[in-house]
Design a protein around this motif. Structure first.
Motif: not given
Length: 380
Positions: A47-56, A258-262
């Motif tokens: 997930l970090a490598q592709h800079r995404i939060q979610s995957a199937p 501020g805002n804390l999020s996923a």
């Protein structure tokens, strides 16, 4: 989009939305998937490598089409929630404090950071199989075809058929005729498409105010966290209340800071879990260094030199170098709010009062539910 209420949504096939998105991006995005047999560490690395939060998440032999292998989505927040539960279950000395954390800032932040990062519990959890770490219930998977109309996607996909307003899907997998995953469609994609392509009636009610539409205010409250709460405790609070973002407020005045999020932990990997032991305000300031005008936090924080906050790790923070705090007032039009969501690529906008305290929250889900309601079919 075609004119005429629901017919505009029913007359827009999903493939039109996907084609428009690809044109906007200028390129097709690869579909990243996770295997149920992956370890938590492997999943977070991908997930970090592709800079995404979610995957199937797929289970079973690769010879079977992904349509029949997909059991749900895994995201950073659900993995963090599993870590919090796992840590609490084994009852180590460093187990997360009960909410709210009465001590606030740890006595020795360096020790707290190292303890969480080097704990055998963290290392054991990192090697846990994804299938054993998070819940993957195949019944929540909505299979979308390219020819499905946009209205059906909104009602039966993202809003889960409106059976339970607390159950929503933030992303949907779109399959081709062979059962392969063609694309992943997010709520952000659909809201952006609607905003840029809507006309007629949709534009008319978008001009109404937040208070008139009672959007984001109907709950009568908004969950929030004080600035000195530890990041780990803040995410435990998110998991408990089924939200993916929280306003950070000043403990004495309630004013939003501020805002804390996923999105703030999309690059989190097990070796970086130590940053979860920092107070929220320090974490956000280090993540968005322009907020620390005098360098006070960076020079005093236990996490100032942590690799998670390195320039490489912060490359994804492009349009928000300072602590993100996207807000609106109840008299603002929904069109302005949606414009803010789209232009700033945000998932939520907080409604604040005259003193700057949060009194409501408008999410992408709220916007989509309102679209379904206003376009002719009740969303409840």
């Amino acid at each position: 989009m075609p004119e005429g209420g629901v017919s505009r949504l029913k007359g827009t096939p999903l493939k039109t939305v996907l084609a428009w998105r690809e044109q906007e991006r200028g390129k097709a995005m690869p579909v990243v998937t996770l295997e149920a047999e992956d370890t938590v560490e492997e999943a977070l690395q991908k997930l970090a490598q592709h800079r995404i939060q979610s995957a199937p998440v797929l289970v079973g032999p690769e010879s079977v089409p992904p349509r029949d292998r997909m059991v749900g989505f895994a995201d950073v927040t659900s993995i963090l929630g599993a870590f919090i539960e796992y840590r609490s279950r084994v009852r180590t000395v460093s187990a997360a404090a009960e909410w709210p954390n009465p001590g606030g800032r740890p006595v020795d932040p360096y020790q707290q950071l190292r303890e969480l990062q080097e704990s055998h519990v963290t290392q054991e959890f990192a090697q846990t199989k994804l299938k054993n770490a998070i819940s993957t219930d195949g019944s929540v998977v909505y299979s979308a075809e390219q020819d499905v109309d946009l209205f059906t996607i909104l009602r039966d996909g993202f809003l889960d058929g409106n059976r339970d307003v607390s159950v929503v899907q933030h992303r949907l997998a779109v399959f081709d005729e062979q059962g392969d995953i063609l694309s992943v469609l997010s709520q952000s994609d659909v809201v952006k498409f609607l905003f840029h392509n809507a006309s007629g009636m949709l534009r008319d009610w978008l001009k109404e105010s937040v208070s008139t539409l009672d959007v984001g205010l109907e709950r009568g409250y908004v969950y929030s966290i004080p600035e000195n709460v530890l990041v780990l405790d803040a995410f435990a609070y998110m998991v408990r209340h089924h939200v993916s973002g929280l306003p950070v407020v000043q403990s004495t005045t309630g004013k939003m800071l501020g805002n804390l999020s996923a999105s703030d932990v999309r690059l989190l990997k097990p070796e970086f879990f130590g940053v979860l032991a920092l107070p929220v305000i320090e974490f956000l300031t280090l993540l968005h260094p322009a907020s620390d005008k005098n360098g006070d936090v960076r020079s005093s924080s236990a996490g100032a030199t942590h690799p998670f906050f390195s320039l490489e790790q912060r490359k994804w923070v492009q349009s928000s170098p300072s602590i993100p705090m996207v807000t609106c007032r109840s008299h603002d039009s929904l069109e302005d709010v949606v414009s803010t969501l789209v232009c700033h690529r945000m998932h939520r906008v907080y409604v604040v009062d005259d003193e700057g305290a949060p009194i409501g929250c408008i999410t992408l889900t709220d916007v989509l539910r309102l679209v379904v309601q206003k376009e002719g079919v009740p969303a409840f």
